[in-house]
Write an enzyme that holds these catalytic residues in place. Structure first.
Site, mmCIF file in Angstrom:
data_model
loop_
_atom_site.group_PDB
_atom_site.id
_atom_site.type_symbol
_atom_site.label_atom_id
_atom_site.label_comp_id
_atom_site.label_asym_id
_atom_site.label_seq_id
_atom_site.Cartn_x
_atom_site.Cartn_y
_atom_site.Cartn_z
ATOM 1 N N GLU A 8 0.827 -1.220 0.000
ATOM 2 C CA GLU A 8 0.000 0.000 0.000
ATOM 3 C C GLU A 8 0.855 1.261 0.000
ATOM 4 O OE1 GLU A 8 -3.759 1.713 2.592
ATOM 5 O OE2 GLU A 8 -3.472 -0.433 2.355
ATOM 6 N N ASP A 104 -2.684 -3.117 3.298
ATOM 7 C CA ASP A 104 -3.122 -3.272 4.692
ATOM 8 C C ASP A 104 -4.203 -4.339 4.788
ATOM 9 O OD1 ASP A 104 -1.388 -1.372 5.522
ATOM 10 O OD2 ASP A 104 -2.872 0.149 6.025
ATOM 11 N N TYR A 306 -1.088 -4.560 14.100
ATOM 12 C CA TYR A 306 -1.968 -3.802 13.193
ATOM 13 C C TYR A 306 -2.882 -2.853 13.973
ATOM 14 C CZ TYR A 306 -5.281 -2.899 9.424
ATOM 15 O OH TYR A 306 -6.063 -2.281 8.485
#
Length: 712
Positions: A8, A104, A306
């Site tokens: 990303e 992601d 995350y």
């Protein structure tokens, strides 16, 4: 055949390439023997705008609404089109056999990759990298366990539905309001009910009428007790309060003494929403700032897992990694970790696979931490996460509460005490682990002399305006948005001037209050938006119908636009000034921006704009240390602090060498090409041939160049 890996962001791509052994850096990608790693820049592709479908939509007209294309189309974002071409060219290479999506691991990340795939017409196999941290070990393990890309089709469907719903409702209602009332008015599927909650709180505060009340406290020799009837300690009648005051005298009889042990379990690890709330309470961080800092801890430093998660639980497969994670932070948290490292065990309630959807809670990784590498804000946030994680391995907090009920002349007095039995996890997290209120030894039936009685008056207070922590809690309660989008919603309301932030509390502006009056009840209802969010979650889990959801959204869009068109409401710009635009004659409006207050033309067709306040520089006043204004006068540019009457002349800027001058110098000092092709190499030539002690002998520009290098 090689695999094309799509990340990303460039920073993530570089980490992936390093771990995968791809070392040949090219423009827009990094290549290796097995993998070609490229990246998006956030989104490379987006939904087309109305004017992409038809040029007539460039002009906003109420009669053109609602705009609802039969099929929503995609387009490449112009400012990142060169990177898209790079990805597209790589996708067409014959030696590329498959794509690995490494964006992601979430709904938005899936959308980033799938839209690129759709635009480049990808028709080869594709897989999905799904990891919760960016450490080398996590990346290596993730590539060993790549999942079929089709497993995430439902997540993609949910992301498309969310994006199209926001486009249909947000764009159409915003255009309808803006064109009808000739004022930039922004509405949306999540931001409008969020604004409605802030204004509802504002209305409660404005209509609140304070009531006076009294409290009575009796002082004994070594403790005090409060008058109480049932659960009420307040008396709303002054006459009654005075009567009670006179009754509370003499001796009080101890009627009951109750002792009760309490146990407070360790708090669960953080999800994004809870972390944003805590950071706002403790450090006054905005939700957006917390997310930005957290993203750096995750991507750049690789110290946390995350960030955009909505779960506060861990999975069973993580239990075996706990000791390794504790060891990684033991150098920084020596005292806290030392006592638990040998027998570190997670509480059973923290490990729950069923309560983890896409990602587990935010915890530390096994990456060693070096605090000197972190900024002050990063250290603060990491400390919250690390201590919450360490707390999981400590015992529960235990304390005993003692409650004594006394009676005097038929009235009840209550005294409470608290004794900490085991500080448990609060040794790490702090809190009231040391808060002890001891009551003296008493026996039921004993009599104690009242020494004095204090009567105090106070007024009931309205609820306070929301902090961002409060608002995030309300958004979570009503299921408005997701942990990943709530920060952006609050920032959007601030940018649109619908709300204002003052002393860490959110105030509704005059514009925001009027906007809510203009919007249909359905759109400002948290219940409707919450239903949409539940539908999107159901689609992601394969339990919802995407086509049916979008059909309902289109019907709702038509209804909302119709209500704006037929409304009899009026709007009065709250920031209109008495000054007129020099270009079209319309009145000017005053707006607040990050650069200060500006005056803009109230006519939507006119683009006139000028600063109202002098521009602030980065120069600080030597007396008050505030930023000084920057002005241009006959003598040149100068800085001014009005409050201190300090004026300082700006230094002349050094002339920058142009490309043409650089080439000229390169030819002059590098005739034989022996010292390389760069200007730096050429300018070093005089020093390599002959020591020059006096730079004034050199060309003036060269001398200036050396001085810059020397200073740096």
């Amino acid at each position: 055949m090689k695999s094309l890996v799509l990340a990303e962001k460039p920073s993530v791509a570089r980490d992936l390439a390093r771990v995968l052994g791809s070392t040949q850096t090219k423009k827009g990608y990094i290549e290796g023997p097995k993998y070609v790693v490229t990246w998006a820049l956030g989104h490379l592709v987006e939904l087309q705008t109305p004017e992409d479908y038809d040029n007539q939509y460039k002009t906003w007209r109420l009669e053109d609404l609602p705009i609802m294309p039969e099929k929503m189309k995609l387009k490449v974002i112009r400012k990142v089109s060169s990177q898209f071409r790079t990805v597209s060219d790589l996708a067409k290479r014959k030696d590329i056999g498959e794509l690995i999506i490494a964006t992601d691991a979430g709904r938005e990340g899936e959308l980033v990759a799938r839209w690129i795939m759709e635009k480049v017409r990808w028709n080869k196999p594709f897989k999905r990298l799904w990891i919760s941290s960016q450490t080398d070990k996590a990346i290596r393990d993730g590539f060993k366990q790549l999942k079929p890309g089709t497993e995430f089709n439902r997540l993609y469907d949910s992301a498309v539905c969310r994006s199209e719903a926001d486009w249909l409702i947000g764009l159409n209602v915003t255009r309808a309001l803006t064109t009808k009332y000739e004022e930039p008015l922004s509405a949306g599927r999540v931001q409008t009910p969020t604004l409605a909650m802030i204004i509802e709180r504002e209305q409660v505060i404005n209509t609140f009428k304070p009531s006076e009340y009294w409290t009575l406290t009796a002082q004994f020799s070594s403790f005090e007790a409060a008058w109480q009837k049932g659960n009420e300690k307040r008396i709303f009648d002054e006459k009654r309060a005075k009567e009670l005051h006179s009754k509370l005298s003499g001796e009080a009889v101890v009627k009951t003494i109750k002792r009760k042990m309490h146990k407070e379990a360790q708090p669960l690890p953080y999800d994004l929403n809870e972390l944003q709330r805590d950071a706002n309470k403790r450090f006054n961080f905005s939700a957006k700032k917390t997310l930005n800092v957290l993203q750096k801890l995750y991507e750049q430093h690789k110290l946390v897992t995350y960030p955009r998660t909505d779960s506060r639980y861990l999975t069973t497969d993580m239990v075996s990694t706990m000791k390794e994670r504790l060891e990684s932070i033991s150098a920084v948290y020596k005292e806290e970790v030392r006592s638990i490292l040998r027998n570190a065990q997670l509480p059973k309630r923290v490990v729950n696979n069923e309560k983890v959807s896409d990602h587990h809670a935010i915890i530390v990784t096994d990456q060693p931490v070096f605090l000197q590498d972190l900024s002050a804000d990063e250290r603060k946030l990491y400390d919250l996460i690390a201590k919450r994680f360490i707390s999981l391995f400590y015992p529960a907090y235990e304390y005993e509460v003692v409650k004594a009920e006394l009676e005097v002349n038929g009235e009840q007095l209550v005294a409470s005490g608290k004794q900490v039995v085991n500080a448990g996890f609060k040794k790490v997290s702090g809190g009231d682990s040391e808060a002890t209120v001891k009551l003296p030894d008493m026996e039921e039936g004993s009599k104690l002399l009242i020494q004095d009685v204090t009567m105090k008056s106070a007024f009931t207070e309205p609820p306070q305006r929301y902090t961002e922590a409060d608002l995030l809690g309300q958004m979570e309660k009503h299921n408005l948005g997701t942990p990943a989008t709530r920060a952006d919603i609050i920032e959007k309301l601030l940018q649109n001037e619908s709300i204002d932030r003052q002393n860490n509390r959110l105030h509704a502006t005059k514009k925001g209050k009027q906007l809510i009056d203009l919007v249909a009840d359905e759109l400002k209802s948290p219940e409707l938006t919450a239903k949409w969010e539940r539908d999107l979650e159901a689609i992601a889990k394969g339990k919802g119908n995407a086509k049916e959801f979008l059909t309902n959204i289109r019907e709702q869009t038509e209804k909302l636009v119709k209500q704006v068109k037929t409304s009899n409401q009026t709007y009065k710009p709250h920031n209109l000034t008495g000054s007129k635009c020099p270009e079209c004659g319309s009145f000017l409006k005053e707006k607040k921006t990050k650069q200060g207050r500006v005056l803009v033309c109230s006519s939507l067709e006119c683009s006139y704009r000028r600063a109202k306040d002098p521009k602030l520089s980065n120069r600080r006043c030597p007396q008050c240390h505030k930023r000084m204004e920057i002005h241009s006068g006959k003598a040149g540019t100068y800085f001014q602090c009005r409050s201190c009457q300090v004026v300082e002349k700006a230094e002349d800027k050094k002339k920058k060498i142009s490309k043409r001058e650089e080439r000229k110098l390169l030819n002059k000092y590098n005739d034989d090409g022996a010292f390389g092709s760069s200007l730096g190499d050429a300018l070093n030539k005089p020093f390599k041939i002959k020591k020059i002690n006096n730079l004034e002998k050199c060309d003036t520009t060269v001398s200036h160049f050396f001085r810059i290098i020397w200073i740096k």
